[in-house]
Design a protein around this motif. Structure first.
Motif, PDB file in Angstrom:
ATOM      1  N   GLU A  29      93.696 -51.348  33.699  1.00  0.00           N
ATOM      2  CA  GLU A  29      92.737 -51.036  32.650  1.00  0.00           C
ATOM      3  C   GLU A  29      93.374 -50.270  31.499  1.00  0.00           C
ATOM      4  OE1 GLU A  29      92.459 -50.268  35.787  1.00  0.00           O
ATOM      5  OE2 GLU A  29      90.615 -51.140  36.617  1.00  0.00           O
ATOM      6  N   GLN A  30      94.480 -49.579  31.749  1.00  0.00           N
ATOM      7  CA  GLN A  30      95.107 -48.775  30.710  1.00  0.00           C
ATOM      8  C   GLN A  30      96.227 -49.528  29.988  1.00  0.00           C
ATOM      9  OE1 GLN A  30      93.765 -46.713  33.549  1.00  0.00           O
ATOM     10  NE2 GLN A  30      92.351 -46.839  31.840  1.00  0.00           N
ATOM     11  N   ARG A  31      97.194 -50.014  30.736  1.00  0.00           N
ATOM     12  CA  ARG A  31      98.330 -50.695  30.131  1.00  0.00           C
ATOM     13  C   ARG A  31      98.738 -51.856  31.023  1.00  0.00           C
ATOM     14  NH1 ARG A  31      98.766 -45.239  29.386  1.00  0.00           N
ATOM     15  NH2 ARG A  31      99.356 -44.469  27.302  1.00  0.00           N
ATOM     16  N   ASP A  40      91.966 -42.996  31.198  1.00  0.00           N
ATOM     17  CA  ASP A  40      91.358 -44.053  30.392  1.00  0.00           C
ATOM     18  C   ASP A  40      91.340 -43.727  28.904  1.00  0.00           C
ATOM     19  OD1 ASP A  40      89.433 -42.100  30.401  1.00  0.00           O
ATOM     20  OD2 ASP A  40      88.016 -43.199  31.654  1.00  0.00           O
ATOM     21  N   ASP A  41      91.786 -42.530  28.505  1.00  0.00           N
ATOM     22  CA  ASP A  41      91.930 -42.207  27.085  1.00  0.00           C
ATOM     23  C   ASP A  41      93.363 -42.448  26.606  1.00  0.00           C
ATOM     24  OD1 ASP A  41      93.288 -40.165  28.324  1.00  0.00           O
ATOM     25  OD2 ASP A  41      92.100 -38.537  27.464  1.00  0.00           O
ATOM     26  N   LYS A  42      94.150 -43.137  27.436  1.00  0.00           N
ATOM     27  CA  LYS A  42      95.544 -43.493  27.132  1.00  0.00           C
ATOM     28  C   LYS A  42      96.525 -42.337  27.321  1.00  0.00           C
ATOM     29  CE  LYS A  42      95.051 -47.849  25.879  1.00  0.00           C
ATOM     30  NZ  LYS A  42      95.691 -48.965  26.605  1.00  0.00           N
ATOM     31  N   ARG A  43      96.013 -41.156  27.674  1.00  0.00           N
ATOM     32  CA  ARG A  43      96.913 -40.046  27.958  1.00  0.00           C
ATOM     33  C   ARG A  43      97.450 -40.175  29.376  1.00  0.00           C
ATOM     34  NH1 ARG A  43      96.804 -35.301  28.174  1.00  0.00           N
ATOM     35  NH2 ARG A  43      98.750 -35.121  27.038  1.00  0.00           N
ATOM     36  N   VAL A  44      98.505 -39.403  29.663  1.00  0.00           N
ATOM     37  CA  VAL A  44      99.071 -39.377  31.009  1.00  0.00           C
ATOM     38  C   VAL A  44      99.117 -37.933  31.490  1.00  0.00           C
ATOM     39  CG1 VAL A  44     100.404 -41.490  30.755  1.00  0.00           C
ATOM     40  CG2 VAL A  44     101.446 -39.306  30.085  1.00  0.00           C
ATOM     41  N   ILE A  45      98.967 -37.760  32.788  1.00  0.00           N
ATOM     42  CA  ILE A  45      98.976 -36.442  33.413  1.00  0.00           C
ATOM     43  C   ILE A  45     100.099 -36.398  34.439  1.00  0.00           C
ATOM     44  CG2 ILE A  45      97.681 -34.819  34.863  1.00  0.00           C
ATOM     45  CD1 ILE A  45      96.645 -35.074  31.996  1.00  0.00           C
TER      46      ILE A  45
END
Length: 500
Positions: free
Chosen positions: A97-99, A255-260
């Motif tokens: 869903e993200q990339r 889902d906001d395209k950021r990574v943790i």
């Protein structure tokens, strides 16, 4: 006296950029003074994600030069300080869903080949259903990717640069604030103020490496105008007990395209972060808020079988990143690159201000800063830090593990966890800390966990530590392992030291 014998360089700011520039300049033969209004690394430089990394997600913003420089620096810094920097493998579960998978594979291919990768292993695809790294990952995530970056003890990296600067002749003044700086007769007149009084120094050049306070130094201290601006972005982290087996870290896409990042931390803990939130308050007042805590927990719980709750949080901290304002709409898209601004015409002593930057590229930033100042100091030496160890990094053996084994043989009375602690924090400087000790009793009073009186004395005498926070939070992470009563005992002990 000051006018007859000015400093070549006064550096304002004791974070990673200021300490790195002071070290580089001192090694080139310049007479350097660094002043810091608080403790070394007290601001942003001790509140990072603690990675030396290229910045995988920066590839999406076409920051190829920055990523290439950062990837190259991984290898340079790994060799310079193998006691506080070490390789880490990161597992990235694939979330379609993200990339798309092809985009991740392309990004990791570039990540492996853009920079000079000599010792770190390349990326690989993993089966999260079968490989042990997938044991904590929920069933819906079947495929993952694993790649390399490096972990760093960020606050110690700053201190080691300051130690090297001092050893090469620089003057390091902590808890000494630059109150004003004015040009007079071809020199900077800088007024400094600390708890024990003030002093005036003169310098041929001034470096503004104040990080989040760079514009304050420009406007309020030096009275100089600049068209460049910093954009303050808050990044927060939480610390919880480690909830998986193995040395690997994890990178979770949201889902906001950021990574943790979810990283092993202090053996039995893990560090989770970071957020990216525009910040407009005072940098001194930055703190995590409830929305950030909920955000970080939600991202981890989306992937992890072990659901984290607020009650699991051992510690939380926030920092303010002083990013160069490139007018990007999304805080995560703001460049992590650095920009210099030089004020000073012909015959005027220069002021070099630094906007932006990241901990990984601090050494290169320092080199570039000295290049900018070269016209004002034509006789100064050339670049030298690319092949030099940081203090403690000259282990004398091929690996950290070999050094740890040698330390254990030389001090057979030292408990293994304590040997590991001293080796990691001090590297070859551990021999100085342990000089003359022949038993644990020789280390003095035991305050709890791995903290003994001798280490406190060493940090006060050799590393500018004054308060419990300097010792327990920045020079070491003992504070994570001490009870409130034990922490208070350290405070009481330090008060007695000061009063004595």
């Amino acid at each position: 006296m000051a006018k007859r014998d000015p400093y070549d360089l006064v550096v304002i700011g004791g974070g990673i950029n200021g300490a790195g520039i002071a070290r580089d300049a001192a090694g080139r033969g310049l007479k350097v003074l660094l002043c810091e209004k608080g403790d070394l690394a007290q601001g942003t430089s001790s509140r990072s994600g603690k990675y030396i990394h290229g910045g995988l997600r920066y590839l999406e913003y076409y920051e190829f030069r920055l990523v290439r420089e950062a990837l190259t620096e991984r290898e340079v810094l790994l060799k310079a300080a193998p006691h506080i920097i070490w390789p880490m493998r990161l597992v990235l579960p694939h979330s379609p869903e993200q990339r798309p998978a092809w985009l991740i594979r392309l990004g990791l291919f570039l990540y492996d080949h853009l920079g000079k990768r000599e010792t770190l292993p390349g990326c690989r695809r993993i089966d999260l259903r079968r490989d042990p790294e997938g044991a904590i990952i929920r069933d819906q995530f079947k495929t993952g990717f694993e790649y390399s970056d490096c972990w760093v003890d960020d606050a110690r990296l700053v201190v080691l640069n300051a130690i090297d600067a001092r050893d090469r002749g620089a003057t390091i003044l902590t808890r000494m604030e630059a109150m004003s700086a004015r040009r007079d007769e071809g020199l900077w007149q800088v007024d400094l103020k600390g708890s024990e009084g003030g002093r005036r120094v003169t310098a041929r050049a001034l470096v503004n490496a104040a990080g989040p306070w760079v514009q304050d130094v420009l406007g309020q201290v030096s009275g100089v105008n600049s068209n460049r601006r910093v954009r303050l972005v808050k990044g927060s982290h939480i610390v919880v007990p480690k909830f998986w087996d193995g040395p690997q870290a994890y990178l979770f896409q949201n889902d906001d395209k950021r990574v943790i990042f979810v990283n092993p931390y202090q053996d039995n803990l893990c560090l989770i972060g970071t957020t990216d939130i525009p910040y407009e308050g005072r940098a001194e007042d930055v703190a995590i808020d409830d929305r950030e805590i909920d955000y970080l927990l939600a991202v981890v719980n989306r992937y992890s079988r072990r659901e984290l709750k607020r009650a699991d949080i051992v510690q939380a901290f926030s920092g303010v990143r002083p990013l160069y304002d490139d007018n990007a709409a999304n805080p995560s898209a703001v460049t992590r690159d650095y920009v210099f601004d030089i004020d000073g015409g012909e015959g005027m002593p220069p002021l070099l201000s630094i906007f932006g930057g990241k901990i990984t590229t601090y050494r290169k930033l320092a080199e570039h800063a000295l290049e900018k100042l070269k016209p004002y100091f034509p006789a100064m030496g050339g670049a030298w830090t690319a092949t030099a160890h940081l203090p403690g990094g000259d282990l004398g053996v091929p690996s950290f593990e070999a050094f740890l084994g040698d330390l254990a043989r030389r001090y057979p009375w030292l408990p293994a966890p304590l040997a590991q602690h001293y080796a990691r924090l001090y590297g070859s400087m551990a021999h100085g800390l342990l000089a003359g000790a022949h038993s644990v009793g020789d280390l003095g009073r035991h305050f709890g966990a791995l903290l003994y009186e001798r280490e406190i004395a060493y940090l006060r005498e050799a590393e500018w530590a004054q308060t419990a926070e300097d010792i327990l939070e920045r020079r070491t992470k003992h504070g994570l392992h001490l009870s409130p009563g034990e922490t208070e005992a350290v405070r009481t002990y330090l008060k007695g030291w000061t009063n004595g």
